[in-house]
Design a protein around this motif. Structure first.
Motif, PDB file in Angstrom:
ATOM      1  N   GLY A  30       0.773  -1.234   0.000  1.00 43.64           N
ATOM      2  CA  GLY A  30       0.000   0.000   0.000  1.00 43.64           C
ATOM      3  C   GLY A  30       0.803   1.281   0.000  1.00 43.64           C
ATOM      4  N   LYS A  31       2.113   1.199  -0.102  1.00 45.61           N
ATOM      5  CA  LYS A  31       2.963   2.384  -0.128  1.00 45.61           C
ATOM      6  C   LYS A  31       3.894   2.327  -1.338  1.00 45.61           C
ATOM      7  CE  LYS A  31       1.837   4.445   3.791  1.00 45.61           C
ATOM      8  NZ  LYS A  31       1.207   5.792   3.799  1.00 45.61           N
ATOM      9  N   PRO A  32       4.158   3.473  -1.984  1.00 47.29           N
ATOM     10  CA  PRO A  32       5.123   3.460  -3.083  1.00 47.29           C
ATOM     11  C   PRO A  32       6.507   3.094  -2.565  1.00 47.29           C
ATOM     12  CG  PRO A  32       4.574   5.719  -2.465  1.00 47.29           C
ATOM     13  CD  PRO A  32       3.630   4.824  -1.719  1.00 47.29           C
ATOM     14  N   LEU A  33       7.304   2.481  -3.405  1.00 43.75           N
ATOM     15  CA  LEU A  33       8.639   2.044  -2.992  1.00 43.75           C
ATOM     16  C   LEU A  33       9.445   3.183  -2.361  1.00 43.75           C
ATOM     17  CD1 LEU A  33       9.619  -0.194  -6.044  1.00 43.75           C
ATOM     18  CD2 LEU A  33       9.384  -0.969  -3.686  1.00 43.75           C
ATOM     19  N   ILE A  34       9.336   4.386  -2.912  1.00 43.66           N
ATOM     20  CA  ILE A  34      10.115   5.520  -2.429  1.00 43.66           C
ATOM     21  C   ILE A  34       9.775   5.856  -0.977  1.00 43.66           C
ATOM     22  CG2 ILE A  34       8.451   7.192  -3.322  1.00 43.66           C
ATOM     23  CD1 ILE A  34      12.272   7.651  -3.169  1.00 43.66           C
ATOM     24  N   TYR A  35       8.602   5.465  -0.524  1.00 39.44           N
ATOM     25  CA  TYR A  35       8.190   5.759   0.852  1.00 39.44           C
ATOM     26  C   TYR A  35       9.169   5.174   1.869  1.00 39.44           C
ATOM     27  CZ  TYR A  35       5.584   5.165   5.240  1.00 39.44           C
ATOM     28  OH  TYR A  35       5.215   5.157   6.552  1.00 39.44           O
ATOM     29  N   TYR A  36       9.633   3.966   1.623  1.00 36.03           N
ATOM     30  CA  TYR A  36      10.398   3.242   2.637  1.00 36.03           C
ATOM     31  C   TYR A  36      11.775   3.861   2.913  1.00 36.03           C
ATOM     32  CZ  TYR A  36       6.515   0.044   2.282  1.00 36.03           C
ATOM     33  OH  TYR A  36       5.240  -0.485   2.292  1.00 36.03           O
ATOM     34  N   PRO A  37      12.584   4.203   1.899  1.00 34.89           N
ATOM     35  CA  PRO A  37      13.852   4.868   2.229  1.00 34.89           C
ATOM     36  C   PRO A  37      13.673   6.274   2.790  1.00 34.89           C
ATOM     37  CG  PRO A  37      13.585   4.683  -0.152  1.00 34.89           C
ATOM     38  CD  PRO A  37      12.520   3.852   0.471  1.00 34.89           C
ATOM     39  N   VAL A  38      12.640   6.989   2.362  1.00 30.53           N
ATOM     40  CA  VAL A  38      12.410   8.319   2.932  1.00 30.53           C
ATOM     41  C   VAL A  38      12.040   8.189   4.415  1.00 30.53           C
ATOM     42  CG1 VAL A  38      10.968  10.389   2.871  1.00 30.53           C
ATOM     43  CG2 VAL A  38      11.750   9.367   0.732  1.00 30.53           C
ATOM     44  N   ARG A  39      11.176   7.242   4.709  1.00 25.69           N
ATOM     45  CA  ARG A  39      10.819   6.990   6.125  1.00 25.69           C
ATOM     46  C   ARG A  39      12.058   6.630   6.934  1.00 25.69           C
ATOM     47  NH1 ARG A  39       9.393   2.260   9.056  1.00 25.69           N
ATOM     48  NH2 ARG A  39       7.979   2.683  10.817  1.00 25.69           N
ATOM     49  N   LEU A  40      12.916   5.795   6.367  1.00 30.55           N
ATOM     50  CA  LEU A  40      14.140   5.388   7.043  1.00 30.55           C
ATOM     51  C   LEU A  40      15.023   6.600   7.331  1.00 30.55           C
ATOM     52  CD1 LEU A  40      15.810   2.951   8.028  1.00 30.55           C
ATOM     53  CD2 LEU A  40      16.779   2.806   5.732  1.00 30.55           C
ATOM     54  N   ALA A  41      15.161   7.479   6.344  1.00 26.31           N
ATOM     55  CA  ALA A  41      15.978   8.679   6.522  1.00 26.31           C
ATOM     56  C   ALA A  41      15.443   9.540   7.657  1.00 26.31           C
ATOM     57  CB  ALA A  41      16.024   9.474   5.224  1.00 26.31           C
ATOM     58  N   ARG A  42      14.135   9.648   7.746  1.00 25.79           N
ATOM     59  CA  ARG A  42      13.533  10.456   8.807  1.00 25.79           C
ATOM     60  C   ARG A  42      13.705   9.795  10.175  1.00 25.79           C
ATOM     61  NH1 ARG A  42       8.012  12.431   8.529  1.00 25.79           N
ATOM     62  NH2 ARG A  42       8.912  14.288   9.519  1.00 25.79           N
ATOM     63  N   GLN A  43      13.617   8.459  10.203  1.00 24.96           N
ATOM     64  CA  GLN A  43      13.843   7.753  11.466  1.00 24.96           C
ATOM     65  C   GLN A  43      15.276   7.942  11.958  1.00 24.96           C
ATOM     66  OE1 GLN A  43      12.426   3.824  10.062  1.00 24.96           O
ATOM     67  NE2 GLN A  43      11.031   3.845  11.797  1.00 24.96           N
ATOM     68  N   LEU A  44      16.208   8.098  11.032  1.00 20.58           N
ATOM     69  CA  LEU A  44      17.610   8.320  11.385  1.00 20.58           C
ATOM     70  C   LEU A  44      17.864   9.755  11.837  1.00 20.58           C
ATOM     71  CD1 LEU A  44      19.277   6.386   8.433  1.00 20.58           C
ATOM     72  CD2 LEU A  44      19.400   5.751  10.850  1.00 20.58           C
ATOM     73  N   LYS A  45      16.818  10.580  11.742  1.00 18.05           N
ATOM     74  CA  LYS A  45      16.915  12.001  12.114  1.00 18.05           C
ATOM     75  C   LYS A  45      17.998  12.707  11.312  1.00 18.05           C
ATOM     76  CE  LYS A  45      15.159  11.070  16.767  1.00 18.05           C
ATOM     77  NZ  LYS A  45      13.769  11.265  16.319  1.00 18.05           N
ATOM     78  N   ALA A  46      18.033  12.400  10.012  1.00 20.86           N
ATOM     79  CA  ALA A  46      18.985  13.058   9.125  1.00 20.86           C
ATOM     80  C   ALA A  46      18.718  14.559   9.088  1.00 20.86           C
ATOM     81  CB  ALA A  46      18.878  12.471   7.716  1.00 20.86           C
ATOM     82  N   THR A  47      19.778  15.337   9.118  1.00 14.64           N
ATOM     83  CA  THR A  47      19.609  16.791   9.071  1.00 14.64           C
ATOM     84  C   THR A  47      19.266  17.272   7.669  1.00 14.64           C
ATOM     85  OG1 THR A  47      21.998  17.074   8.769  1.00 14.64           O
ATOM     86  CG2 THR A  47      21.154  17.171  11.013  1.00 14.64           C
ATOM     87  N   ARG A  48      19.657  16.484   6.661  1.00 14.63           N
ATOM     88  CA  ARG A  48      19.319  16.808   5.276  1.00 14.63           C
ATOM     89  C   ARG A  48      18.900  15.523   4.557  1.00 14.63           C
ATOM     90  NH1 ARG A  48      21.797  21.514   3.500  1.00 14.63           N
ATOM     91  NH2 ARG A  48      20.397  21.329   1.703  1.00 14.63           N
ATOM     92  N   ILE A  49      17.856  15.601   3.762  1.00 14.33           N
ATOM     93  CA  ILE A  49      17.408  14.481   2.938  1.00 14.33           C
ATOM     94  C   ILE A  49      17.281  14.988   1.512  1.00 14.33           C
ATOM     95  CG2 ILE A  49      15.623  12.749   2.505  1.00 14.33           C
ATOM     96  CD1 ILE A  49      14.783  13.027   5.436  1.00 14.33           C
ATOM     97  N   VAL A  50      17.948  14.325   0.589  1.00 11.91           N
ATOM     98  CA  VAL A  50      17.900  14.708  -0.823  1.00 11.91           C
ATOM     99  C   VAL A  50      17.481  13.491  -1.646  1.00 11.91           C
ATOM    100  CG1 VAL A  50      19.128  15.702  -2.785  1.00 11.91           C
ATOM    101  CG2 VAL A  50      19.786  16.353  -0.445  1.00 11.91           C
ATOM    102  N   ALA A  51      16.390  13.606  -2.369  1.00 12.89           N
ATOM    103  CA  ALA A  51      15.944  12.546  -3.275  1.00 12.89           C
ATOM    104  C   ALA A  51      16.339  12.927  -4.690  1.00 12.89           C
ATOM    105  CB  ALA A  51      14.440  12.353  -3.172  1.00 12.89           C
ATOM    106  N   ILE A  52      17.047  12.030  -5.366  1.00 16.20           N
ATOM    107  CA  ILE A  52      17.438  12.253  -6.754  1.00 16.20           C
ATOM    108  C   ILE A  52      16.325  11.723  -7.640  1.00 16.20           C
ATOM    109  CG2 ILE A  52      19.226  11.938  -8.486  1.00 16.20           C
ATOM    110  CD1 ILE A  52      20.178  13.260  -5.860  1.00 16.20           C
ATOM    111  N   VAL A  53      15.694  12.598  -8.397  1.00 14.37           N
ATOM    112  CA  VAL A  53      14.576  12.210  -9.248  1.00 14.37           C
ATOM    113  C   VAL A  53      14.951  12.423 -10.710  1.00 14.37           C
ATOM    114  CG1 VAL A  53      12.829  12.660  -7.491  1.00 14.37           C
ATOM    115  CG2 VAL A  53      13.538  14.515  -9.016  1.00 14.37           C
TER     116      VAL A  53
END
Length: 333
Positions: A30-53
């Motif tokens: 029920g979630k797009p594949l991209i959801y999972y690494p973005v969620r992981l990045a937020r759980q890691l409390k990353a100060t910056r998150i950049v998605a290459i599209v």
């Protein structure tokens, strides 16, 4: 503690999916594949998150924003598909001035656990490595880059499948596609990557050999559970990733007090919630944001989409409900 940035590679088309939809928009539980690494990045409390599209960039941006409306996420556009090294380079502008560690994730790998991501970052910092690359051992390494190490255990080089000779193809230790690098080391190595390979692309894996030539410390992080690095490149991969994730989700619900008569044939989306002492019969499918209260019974083959059911509700076999509220104790056959 050094700050952490996360770069997520999500620009690929995914030609082997045989789909008009960008690969990272295909759904798992029920979630797009991209959801999972973005969620992981937020759980890691990353100060910056950049998605290459890249391919269907606007659709990918929209999907991420829909899932994480309040998150601070930058998007960098890879206009032409020139390899994974080229893709990561597109994040340099968004990370201008950042002086910390950069974790590189793949947008089509939904199974990497938070504990694993934390562990590779922790090892990178503990060993004072300049570049750490995740590796694992596969019985069948076909399609993966092979890892070459020296006598001290340092990672020397990764040879991609299409560039590997007969002896190198026998190596079972493979590149898992996840990296942690000091920002300065990352940009210095990427600036030196060429396209002298079978694909004519900038391989991110070449950063390992280049870093070594620059006198940098390059170490492997050895992953014992290769299922975590399953990348989705085909419909079969998509189904396998969903099977693994669904099994983990179902195990979690059973641990919390939900009875599943046959968990192998019970399908729950990521956002579904179920109360304790609920019994779910075989073949039930609970989708979207369905919420089931405590002590309910979901009949065999029931299909519920965005349904809210109060405590003690009974939904009989093969009922099909969508966007409906079922009151506590109500019976629907």
């Amino acid at each position: 503690m050094r700050p952490l940035a996360v770069v997520i590679l999500a620009a690929g088309k995914g030609t082997r999916m045989k789909s008009a939809l960008a690969k990272v928009l295909h759904e798992v539980c029920g979630k797009p594949l991209i959801y999972y690494p973005v969620r992981l990045a937020r759980q890691l409390k990353a100060t910056r998150i950049v998605a290459i599209v890249g391919h269907q960039a606007e659709a990918v941006r929209a999907a991420v924003r829909a899932e994480f409306p309040a998150a601070s996420i930058d998007f960098a556009l890879q206009r032409t598909q020139e390899g994974t090294g080229h893709a990561v380079l597109q994040a340099k502008s968004a990370l201008r001035g950042f002086d910390g560690d950069v974790l590189i994730l793949s947008g089509d790998v939904p199974l990497l656990r938070l504990e694993t991501a934390r562990a590779i970052v922790a090892q990178h910092r503990r060993t004072k490595s300049d570049l750490t690359s995740m590796t694992t051992r596969l019985d069948d390494p076909t399609g993966y880059g092979r890892c070459l190490t020296d006598e001290a255990g340092r990672l020397v080089r990764v040879v991609e499948q299409k560039d590997a000779d007969e002896e190198q193809q026998k190596i079972q230790v493979v590149n898992a596609g996840f990296y942690v690098a000091n920002a300065k080391t990352l940009w210095a190595t990427l600036a030196r990557i060429g396209k002298n390979n079978a694909q004519g692309e900038m391989y991110l894996t070449d950063a390992i050999e280049i870093a070594g030539h620059l006198g940098k410390k390059v170490l492997p992080f050895r992953l014992a559970e290769p299922w975590q690095i399953l990348g989705v490149n085909s419909r079969a991969d998509l189904a396998e990733a969903a099977r693994i994730l669904r099994r983990a989700l179902n195990a979690g619900w059973m641990k919390s007090g939900v009875t599943m008569i046959d968990p192998e044939t019970t399908y729950l989306d990521w956002d579904v919630r179920v109360g304790p002492d609920t019994v779910i019969e075989p073949g039930a499918v609970l989708l979207g944001r369905t919420k089931i209260g405590a002590g309910c019974r979901i009949g065999q083959g029931a299909r519920l989409t965005d349904v809210t059911a109060g405590a003690g509700a009974v939904l009989g076999p093969y009922v099909v409900l969508q966007g409906m509220r079922v009151e506590a104790g109500e019976v629907i056959d």
